[in-house]
Design a protein around this motif. Structure first.
Motif, mmCIF file in Angstrom:
data_model
loop_
_atom_site.group_PDB
_atom_site.id
_atom_site.type_symbol
_atom_site.label_atom_id
_atom_site.label_comp_id
_atom_site.label_asym_id
_atom_site.label_seq_id
_atom_site.Cartn_x
_atom_site.Cartn_y
_atom_site.Cartn_z
ATOM 1 N N ILE A 202 0.862 -1.195 0.111
ATOM 2 C CA ILE A 202 -0.045 0.141 0.075
ATOM 3 C C ILE A 202 0.775 1.346 -0.139
ATOM 4 O O ILE A 202 2.063 1.232 0.340
ATOM 5 C CB ILE A 202 -0.965 -0.058 1.135
ATOM 6 C CG1 ILE A 202 -0.268 0.180 2.571
ATOM 7 C CG2 ILE A 202 -1.764 -1.074 1.364
ATOM 8 C CD1 ILE A 202 -0.934 0.531 3.879
ATOM 9 N N LYS A 203 0.315 2.250 -0.334
ATOM 10 C CA LYS A 203 1.054 3.944 -0.191
ATOM 11 C C LYS A 203 1.135 4.032 1.130
ATOM 12 O O LYS A 203 0.250 3.633 1.891
ATOM 13 C CB LYS A 203 0.318 4.651 -1.118
ATOM 14 C CG LYS A 203 -0.112 4.439 -2.638
ATOM 15 C CD LYS A 203 -0.728 5.526 -3.102
ATOM 16 C CE LYS A 203 -1.248 5.164 -4.403
ATOM 17 N NZ LYS A 203 -2.432 6.155 -4.987
ATOM 18 N N CYS A 204 2.405 4.498 1.251
ATOM 19 C CA CYS A 204 2.668 5.101 2.966
ATOM 20 C C CYS A 204 3.220 6.337 2.832
ATOM 21 O O CYS A 204 3.877 6.660 1.740
ATOM 22 C CB CYS A 204 3.600 4.211 3.476
ATOM 23 S SG CYS A 204 3.086 2.502 3.842
ATOM 24 N N SER A 208 6.506 9.543 -2.975
ATOM 25 C CA SER A 208 6.458 10.594 -4.074
ATOM 26 C C SER A 208 6.104 9.764 -5.182
ATOM 27 O O SER A 208 6.927 8.674 -5.636
ATOM 28 C CB SER A 208 7.909 11.372 -3.903
ATOM 29 O OG SER A 208 8.121 12.003 -4.840
ATOM 30 N N PRO A 209 5.476 10.202 -6.054
ATOM 31 C CA PRO A 209 4.274 11.208 -6.031
ATOM 32 C C PRO A 209 3.273 10.676 -4.992
ATOM 33 O O PRO A 209 2.784 9.272 -5.090
ATOM 34 C CB PRO A 209 4.015 11.629 -7.339
ATOM 35 C CG PRO A 209 4.086 10.526 -8.063
ATOM 36 C CD PRO A 209 5.232 9.790 -7.405
ATOM 37 N N CYS A 210 2.665 11.575 -4.370
ATOM 38 C CA CYS A 210 1.219 11.020 -3.881
ATOM 39 C C CYS A 210 0.124 12.078 -4.288
ATOM 40 O O CYS A 210 0.304 13.367 -3.828
ATOM 41 C CB CYS A 210 1.472 11.258 -2.229
ATOM 42 S SG CYS A 210 2.422 9.948 -1.523
ATOM 43 N N ILE A 218 -4.236 8.122 2.645
ATOM 44 C CA ILE A 218 -3.084 7.444 2.702
ATOM 45 C C ILE A 218 -2.349 7.024 3.789
ATOM 46 O O ILE A 218 -2.414 7.746 4.712
ATOM 47 C CB ILE A 218 -1.841 8.132 1.505
ATOM 48 C CG1 ILE A 218 -2.355 8.461 0.213
ATOM 49 C CG2 ILE A 218 -0.461 7.407 1.740
ATOM 50 C CD1 ILE A 218 -1.265 9.346 -0.532
ATOM 51 N N PHE A 219 -1.830 5.877 4.091
ATOM 52 C CA PHE A 219 -1.374 5.342 5.487
ATOM 53 C C PHE A 219 -0.328 6.086 5.700
ATOM 54 O O PHE A 219 0.535 6.466 5.108
ATOM 55 C CB PHE A 219 -1.370 4.030 5.431
ATOM 56 C CG PHE A 219 -0.644 3.241 6.952
ATOM 57 C CD1 PHE A 219 -1.338 3.418 7.871
ATOM 58 C CD2 PHE A 219 0.605 2.693 6.666
ATOM 59 C CE1 PHE A 219 -0.704 2.736 9.059
ATOM 60 C CE2 PHE A 219 1.057 2.235 7.892
ATOM 61 C CZ PHE A 219 0.307 2.130 8.863
ATOM 62 N N ASP A 295 1.195 7.713 -10.068
ATOM 63 C CA ASP A 295 0.091 7.838 -8.950
ATOM 64 C C ASP A 295 -1.271 8.697 -9.405
ATOM 65 O O ASP A 295 -1.169 9.901 -9.516
ATOM 66 C CB ASP A 295 0.523 8.314 -7.491
ATOM 67 C CG ASP A 295 -0.562 8.347 -6.649
ATOM 68 O OD1 ASP A 295 -1.472 7.460 -6.692
ATOM 69 O OD2 ASP A 295 -0.413 8.940 -5.646
ATOM 70 N N GLU A 296 -2.345 7.894 -10.059
ATOM 71 C CA GLU A 296 -3.294 8.533 -10.312
ATOM 72 C C GLU A 296 -4.439 8.657 -9.182
ATOM 73 O O GLU A 296 -5.529 9.506 -9.455
ATOM 74 C CB GLU A 296 -4.193 7.710 -11.472
ATOM 75 C CG GLU A 296 -3.143 7.608 -12.625
ATOM 76 C CD GLU A 296 -2.768 8.838 -13.482
ATOM 77 O OE1 GLU A 296 -3.662 9.812 -13.437
ATOM 78 O OE2 GLU A 296 -1.613 9.013 -14.202
ATOM 79 N N GLY A 297 -4.022 8.253 -8.134
ATOM 80 C CA GLY A 297 -4.939 8.519 -6.736
ATOM 81 C C GLY A 297 -6.295 7.720 -6.766
ATOM 82 O O GLY A 297 -7.127 8.060 -5.805
#
Length: 525
Positions: A202-204, A208-210, A218-219, A295-297
């Motif tokens: 997972i994203k933490c 970068s990029p976020c 985001i965690f 990162d398309e979010g």
């Protein structure tokens, strides 16, 4: 002071001496020596009383100082923990946790039955749901993402440093999401379900990029009390690299999709089951992604259902899982489910299953329509030493893709059945499409059956075979593998539309795959 009851011993003696001195002074019956002695005792008792009061005062102040000191120390400790988490240096201080983190093998408690909902990308339960989407919009995405996914399955992943993992669908090709929470307090996450990869990450923060577009937070490890990174001393890290903070790192590059770089961590996962109960898995090994190629979010990570080293959650839970999906084109269908661990449902017909390079292979022996076995050479479906052949079962594509020679036979048979019934629609290149309605015009259309080794069958009804691309136009949801060029013409991939209304069980330990035809709603019991 001397008139009160319940005085302390020193105070009573003090009062007695004072009374004696007062009487002696008035009556003058005592000698000077007695008076002097009594006076001395009185002064000594007075000193003891004041000493007692002073000691009590000092003890109270000391206790207050200790309380304040402990509070300050706790705040400093929390701040240091916060900084360590930010730097990735936090470690478990308990001997039991330390042994767990540094041992060569670890085991998480296996729940008797872990069931969680699957969220289709275009369903009303998805953050990507758009009420303004038309049938054509959803169909276009389904076709485009299925083609993109097939291209990914037909290519090998780049294996960098440590993890042999495959297939992150590049945006916007995700099909199903898995909803779970991470850390304590738990933070909801949304990850892509992917049977073609064997790693959960997972994203933490910091990353970068976020993207700020993410519908899910985001965690942030700094806010979790159950977070710990994996030390480089662990044997598992011998396959990986260490960073300057003595953390074990991973680096994944996917085919035609964004990669992820970060560190291995242990963290608590919480799943909300279909009956709204919660199941907690402590100390799960997963990836904390810090550097993302793109990162398309729209999602927070990838939930790999493949098997591999201990980085695979499926391996950690016992190497069994199953899923059941209904009509994936129905945005309001609520019973799509994923079963993990020993509680996964293994019922129905079984066929041999092989896992290799992040892909699940099955042995397809033939295809029939209404009991008529099509004249397809079964060698078309065989897996050889070549990378791009055999039959793969996949969760990331809606369409099914057949080896070119098999598709040719099947499509010709379907065209012969429709020849006097429906008019061809020529607007979709490389697809077999007709003008009409699946529900109205295909009532009574014979089922298509995929025959696997050991007698297992996958029966496709009209809603599993055809997809509406417009209100009065539908296409065969089975395509030719030649769509990706001649290099993959011998590869077949069975997608999720073909698996509709089945509970599909993966028993990796016994190398078996199960097909159970069932309404997914019935599995809630």
């Amino acid at each position: 002071m001397c008139d009160r009851d319940g005085l302390e011993l020193f105070q009573k003696l003090h009062c007695s001496c004072l009374y004696f001195l007062q009487v002696s002074a008035i009556q003058r019956k005592s000698s000077d020596a007695e008076i002097g002695l009594t006076l001395a005792v009185t002064m000594m008792i007075s000193a003891l009383i004041y000493a007692q009061k002073l000691l009590e005062f000092i003890l109270v102040r000391v206790i207050q100082i200790l309380v304040v000191t402990n509070i300050v120390a706790a705040l400093i400790h929390d701040h240091q923990q916060w900084r360590r988490v930010r730097r990735g240096l936090i470690r478990s201080s308990g001997s039991e946790n330390h042994q767990y983190l540094e041992s060569d093998h670890h085991a998480i408690p296996k729940p008797k039955r872990l069931v969680t909902k699957l969220i289709h990308r275009d369903s009303i339960f998805s953050p990507r749901y758009n009420a303004n989407d038309t049938i054509a919009d959803r169909a276009r995405r389904t076709v485009e993402t299925s083609i993109a996914r097939f291209a990914q399955v037909s290519e090998l992943v780049s294996d960098i440093h440590d993890i042999r993992t495959n297939l992150l669908p590049s945006q916007p090709s995700e099909l199903f999401y898995i909803n779970f929470s991470i850390g304590h307090p738990p933070l909801p996450q949304l990850a892509i379900m992917d049977s073609g990869s064997s790693f959960l990450w997972i994203k933490c923060l910091p990353c970068s990029p976020c993207s700020s577009k993410s519908p899910i937070s985001i965690f942030d490890p700094r806010k979790s009390f159950t977070y710990s990174s994996m030390s480089c001393r662990r044997h598992r890290c011998s396959y990986s690299k260490c960073n300057s903070y003595n953390e074990c790192t991973y680096n994944i590059t996917y085919v035609r999709g964004p990669g992820s770089t970060g560190i291995y961590v242990f963290e608590q996962l919480t799943f909300e089951t279909v009956d709204d109960t919660k199941i907690v898995l402590p100390r799960v090994l997963l990836g904390c992604g810090r550097n993302l190629e793109a990162d398309e979010g729209q999602y927070n990570g990838v939930f790999g259902l493949g098997v591999g080293r201990e980085t695979s959650l499926i391996t950690q839970l016992g190497s069994r899982f199953s899923y059941c999906v209904g009509n994936i084109m129905d945005p309001r269908y609520p019973y799509n489910q994923l079963f993990l661990g020993d509680g996964a449902i293994m019922e129905g017909d079984s066929t041999p299953l092989e896992s290799s390079h992040g892909r699940y292979y099955v042995t397809l022996e033939g295809i029939s329509i209404e009991g008529k076995l099509l004249e397809i050479d079964r060698r078309v479906f065989e897996r050889t030493a070549m990378a791009d052949d055999g039959v793969v079962l996949d969760s990331g594509t809606a369409y099914t893709w057949l080896a070119q020679d098999a598709y040719k036979v099947l499509s010709e048979e379907i065209q012969s059945l429709f020849k006097e019934m429906l008019q061809r629609h020529k607007g979709m290149p490389n697809q077999l499409c007709y003008i009409g309605s699946v529900r109205e015009d295909l009532s009574g259309f014979p089922a298509v059956t995929f025959h696997f080794a050991n007698g297992a069958q996958l029966v496709l009804d009209t809603l599993s075979m055809f997809l509406h691309i417009a209100p009065r136009v539908f296409c065969l949801a089975i395509g030719s593998s030649a769509v990706n060029g001649d290099s993959s013409r011998n590869l077949s991939v069975i997608g999720m539309m073909a698996q509709q209304n089945y509970n599909v069980g993966y028993d990796i330990g016994r190398n078996k795959l199960y097909f159970q035809r069932i309404d997914c709603e019935l599995l809630e019991d």
